[in-house]
Structure formats: structure tokens, C-alpha cells
Enzyme design. Structure first.
Site, PDB file in Angstrom:
ATOM      1  N   HIS A 239       6.131   4.795  13.159  1.00 35.66           N
ATOM      2  CA  HIS A 239       4.807   3.833  12.437  1.00 35.66           C
ATOM      3  C   HIS A 239       4.427   3.202  13.451  1.00 35.66           C
ATOM      4  O   HIS A 239       4.854   2.589  14.313  1.00 35.66           O
ATOM      5  CB  HIS A 239       5.718   3.111  11.428  1.00 35.66           C
ATOM      6  CG  HIS A 239       4.457   2.778  10.476  1.00 35.66           C
ATOM      7  ND1 HIS A 239       3.626   3.538   9.634  1.00 35.66           N
ATOM      8  CD2 HIS A 239       4.299   1.279   9.977  1.00 35.66           C
ATOM      9  CE1 HIS A 239       3.175   2.846   8.897  1.00 35.66           C
ATOM     10  NE2 HIS A 239       3.323   1.467   8.950  1.00 35.66           N
TER      11      HIS A 239
ATOM     12  N   GLU B 226       8.027   7.916  10.529  1.00 33.20           N
ATOM     13  CA  GLU B 226       7.314   6.574  10.367  1.00 33.20           C
ATOM     14  C   GLU B 226       8.372   5.388  10.380  1.00 33.20           C
ATOM     15  O   GLU B 226       8.312   4.502  11.004  1.00 33.20           O
ATOM     16  CB  GLU B 226       6.391   6.626   9.142  1.00 33.20           C
ATOM     17  CG  GLU B 226       5.407   7.345   8.912  1.00 33.20           C
ATOM     18  CD  GLU B 226       4.175   7.186   9.602  1.00 33.20           C
ATOM     19  OE1 GLU B 226       4.012   6.095  10.106  1.00 33.20           O
ATOM     20  OE2 GLU B 226       3.229   8.015   9.681  1.00 33.20           O
TER      21      GLU B 226
ATOM     22  N   SER C  13      -1.522   2.808   7.684  1.00 35.76           N
ATOM     23  CA  SER C  13      -0.596   2.316   6.768  1.00 35.76           C
ATOM     24  C   SER C  13      -1.254   1.633   5.564  1.00 35.76           C
ATOM     25  O   SER C  13      -1.985   2.713   4.956  1.00 35.76           O
ATOM     26  CB  SER C  13       0.198   1.406   7.615  1.00 35.76           C
ATOM     27  OG  SER C  13       1.356   0.907   6.827  1.00 35.76           O
TER      28      SER C  13
END
Length: 488
Positions: A409, A315, A188
Site C-alpha cells: 500500500h 496492499e 486509497s
């Protein structure tokens, strides 16, 4: 091996502890070793300063203080917030103090405003088992780390990454690591940090390979960073310079920074980020970061550093799913119009994502959010590096969480770390995530770190080539990111 291990660093000796005695996963952990002095007082908003030497053995058996101050209960990755001023630390996990092993340096995510290196998911024991020394690092977050401040150095969080990597170069040999074989990795915002460092000429001597997992770039334009700082100063009632911001306590600035970035909240704030980018993160200051990251990579910066990068299919789709009832009656094409203004591109994107569109407007909007922030960056970076014939490998994570309903995610992090048995993984991955998939992904990561090649054809040798991790066994395709090409 039962005696506590002691290692001499450039600043002084540290004492760690051994884990898993007598097993294949036996390793030593050294936690909370400072690479910089506490960034408080006169050092608040300053560049990191090396720690003062300590003559006595320093205990390194507990994680140090974190820049993260409040731990939410709904975060996908358990990342503890630990109180204290000395927030610039490294954690080292090693299988041997008498070796010269490849090194993985992990940079945590959290949108550049959250996250902590003290997560049990980032424990390097499984990498240690496979002959890799692992280091997790901290850095200043949000406005403290990345906000524009007149009279203070820009990109302080980036300077923290560099200082931590310099610490690794100086000290990792004493922990059994090879400073000439350092891979930087992150997920991320941490994956974005990896790409930012890869595109910085001044950082090239600090690492040799890179892994960007669901990377999110900030590349905040200088004028926007300054405007946000001005708004924050007005909200705090101080001048927008180092003296003004130092007069406000950390908690107050942290509470105001989201309001300074956007007046919107919840899903609206997320769509605002689609239009305006991440509010806090590395900014293009014309010096440390001279140009947008992809432009730097296209110009050949970092071309001699092998790179593995990729993203998950959905995500952020689960965020849009929370708005399913409100979004259901609105056509996806209408919702995407403000973000994909070119009609032909919008039509091409919707056509390429017809299966997702059939799942409803929320699913389509969620896929667009995922694509815009994360997935389109994969072919964009890979294609940018083609001109320099740089070694780039792409992956796609498509295994669907039985608890979240999406390949979402953070879901892939415990697979990369081979940590499916870690705390709270079941909340994200269900009670029986496939160990075979973790074996595939962790093996690929180790191969990149150890040998510079994760084990399938690279993008520069066969453009578009992507390894798909979906739990059905190893397979490679050249169409994995076709659905985002209309966004390039």
C-alpha cells in the site's frame, strides 16, 4: 518570472511563488487557498460555506490548516498535520498562468480518518512539467466528515469534495487550467472518493475523467452509520444530535471514534473491518448517495467518464506479516472460513492463490485482506461499467519494495507522481527505485489526464485487459485479476 505571481480568485487575490526558475520544471505554487469558511462554531457539522471575500492580496505560500491533527511517525506517506481552524483549502500547482491546460485534482487517502493534502508526495511539479495543472484538496475526516448526526447534513466530507471541485470549476482558468478538462484522482480512501463521485449523478458536471489508485469504498449503510453515532454519543455522554456533538470538543470525539466503531484493536480491528466495512466514510443516505457505488456504476452513472483504476498486489500483507508467528500454525483455510463462507468459493480462491499460500498463512491472510478491500474492486467496477460500454482501463502494480518485501500500500504513489526523489520515499521504496517504472506510470497518468486514454487496450474493448507495472518493462495481460474472481 522572478516576481511573485498573483491570481484573482472569486473570493479575492492570492499570491503564490515560483519554483525551479529557468528549468523545465519551473512552476508556480499557491498553497492554502480556502474554498470554505472554517468549519467551527455554528459551522461545525454544517455543509461547507464559501469563504468570505478578501479585498487585499492574500498570502498563499504555505499550506493551510489540515483536518489531520496528529501525524504519526510510522505512516507510509509523510502527511503533515498543520494546526488551525481553516481546514477547507486547495493547493494549486501550475506551469503557466496564461494557458488552458488539463487539470488533475488529487484527493488524499487515509481511511477517511487520516491523511493530509500537504504531503510533499502530492506536489504537482512533475505533472506541471508535462503540461498538467495539479490541485490537491482537503476535507473533513472521521466522524466530523462522515458520521451520522441528527440535525446536520449527511456526508459532510463528500460535500467538501464537491465544494472543492466547484471552486476548481469557478477559478482554475485563472491559474492556467481548463475547467472543461478536469480529472479527479486519488489513492486509497482518495481512490474510493473518486469512485464515489463517479457514481453520483449530482457530481458529474464537476469532472470529466477519473483515476482511482488502490480505491477503498466505504458505502456505509445508513443504519450502521446511525448505530455508530449512537455509540459515540453514549461514550461522550451527550445526545446523538448536532447540539450534543457540538458540546464535545473535536479532540475528545476524535479519541472516541475508533472505540465507537469497534472495541477491537490492532490486527483484530482490521479483521473486524473485513466483516463490517470501513467504519467512517461516505454513507448511503438515500439522497446525496442514493445507492451503493458499484450499483450506480452498473446503472450507467458516470459511463461517459473515462476511468483508470487498479491496485497493488499486496496492499496490506505486511500488516498480517507482523502476526506471522501467531498465524503460522493455523491453516489459511480455517482463518478464511468466517469471511468466505461458501466452501466452493473458498476452495477456488485458495487454489487460485496457491503461490501466495506457499509463502505461509500470514502471506495468504494478508493477500486476502488486500483482495477484499482493494483488488477485487478492480474487476467489480470494470465489469459493472461494461453494461454501459464505459471506457475503463485497469492496471496492476506488482513491483516489490526491497524494504517492505511486498508490492504494498502507498508504494506506487511516488511512481505515479514521478517523485522518487521526494522525502521518505527511500524508506518505502529503497534507495534505488527504478526510474523507468516511474516513467511508465507517470506517462500513463498524464496520457489519461490529457487525452482520456492511458495507452493500452481498455477493459470494455477487451474484458480483463490489464497493464502490469512490475519494473520489467511494459506488458499487458488478461489474467492479472484472475486470483480474485472467486470473491466476486
Amino acid at each position: 518570472m522572478t516576481e511573485s505571481p498573483i491570481v484573482s480568485t472569486a473570493s479575492g487575490p492570492v499570491r503564490g511563488f515560483w519554483r525551479d526558475h529557468g528549468t523545465a520544471e519551473a512552476s508556480a505554487a499557491f498553497l492554502g487557498i480556502p474554498f470554505g469558511q472554517p468549519p467551527v462554531g455554528d459551522l461545525r457539522f454544517a455543509a461547507p460555506v464559501p469563504p468570505a471575500p478578501w479585498p487585499e492580496v492574500r498570502d498563499a505560500t504555505e499550506y493551510g490548516a489540515t483536518a489531520l491533527r496528529t501525524t504519526g511517525t510510522d505512516t507510509l506517506i509523510p502527511e503533515p498535520a498543520i494546526a488551525g481552524d481553516s481546514t477547507l483549502n486547495v493547493n494549486v500547482f501550475t506551469p503557466s498562468l496564461n494557458a488552458s491546460l488539463p487539470v488533475l485534482v488529487w484527493i488524499h487517502g487515509g481511511g477517511y480518518t487520516e491523511g493530509s493534502p500537504a504531503s510533499p508526495w502530492y506536489d504537482g511539479s512533475r505533472f506541471n512539467r508535462d503540461g498538467v495543472v495539479t490541485v490537491s484538496i482537503s476535507y473533513r475526516l472521521g466522524f466530523d466528515g462522515f458520521g451520522f448526526i441528527e440535525g446536520a447534513p449527511h456526508n459532510r466530507g463528500v460535500l467538501d469534495w464537491i465544494a472543492a471541485l466547484e471552486w476548481v470549476q469557478q477559478n482554475i482558468a485563472a491559474f492556467g487550467g481548463d475547467p472543461a478538462r478536469v480529472t479527479i484522482g486519488g489513492q486509497s480512501a482518495g481512490g474510493g472518493a473518486v469512485l464515489t463521485l463517479l457514481g453520483m449523478p449530482t457530481a458529474q458536471h464537476l469532472f470529466h475523467q477519473a483515476i482511482s489508485i488502490s480505491g477503498a469504498l466505504a458505502d456505509v449503510p445508513f443504519d450502521e452509520a446511525r448505530a455508530r453515532s449512537t455509540r459515540l454519543a453514549a461514550l461522550a455522554g451527550v445526545t446523538a444530535d448536532v447540539d450534543g456533538f457540538r458540546s464535545v470538543d473535536e479532540a475528545t470525539l476524535r479519541g472516541l471514534q475508533s472505540k465507537a466503531a469497534s472495541a477491537k484493536r490492532g490486527f483484530a480491528a482490521l479483521t473486524d473491518q473485513l466483516a463490517n466495512g470501513l467504519p467512517w466514510g461516505p454513507m448511503i443516505d438515500g439522497d446525496l448517495i442514493a445507492q451503493p457505488t458499484v450499483d450506480a456504476l452498473r446503472a450507467g452513472v458516470g459511463a461517459d467518464r473515462p476511468l483508470l483504476l487498479g491496485a497493488a498486489d499486496d496492499e496490506f500483507t505486511m500488516v498480517a506479516e507482523r502476526e506471522r508467528a501467531r498465524l503460522r500454525p493455523i491453516p489459511a483455510a480455517l482463518l478464511l472460513h468466517p469471511f468466505i463462507k461458501n466452501r466452493d468459493a473458498r476452495r477456488a480462491y485458495l487454489e487460485a492463490n496457491r503461490p501466495q499460500r506457499a509463502l505461509g498463512t500470514a502471506a495468504m491472510v494478508g493477500r486476502y485482506i488486500s483482495d477484499h478491500i482493494f483488488r477485487v474492486l478492480v474487476p467489480r467496477v470494470a465489469e459493472a461499467r461494461l453494461s454501459a460500454d464505459a471506457a475503463t482501463w485497469a492496471y496492476r502494480f506488482s513491483w516489490v519494495s526491497p524494504t517492505k518485501g511486498w508490492a504494498c500500500h502507498c508504494l506506487d504513489v511516488p511512481f505515479w507522481f514521478d517523485g522518487l526523489d521526494r522525502v521518505r520515499v527511500d524508506a518505502l521504496a529503497g534507495p534505488h527505485p527504478p526510474q523507468s517504472l516511474a516513467d511508465e506510470m507517470h506517462t500513463a497518468a498524464v496520457a489519461l489526464v490529457a487525452d482520456g486514454d492511458p495507452g493500452w487496450a481498455s477493459w470494455h474493448s477487451q474484458p480483463g485487459t490489464t497493464r502490469v507495472f512490475d519494473g520489467s518493462g511494459p506488458h499487458v495481460t488478461d489474467t492479472a485479476y484472475d486470483s480474485v474472481l472467486a470473491l466476486l
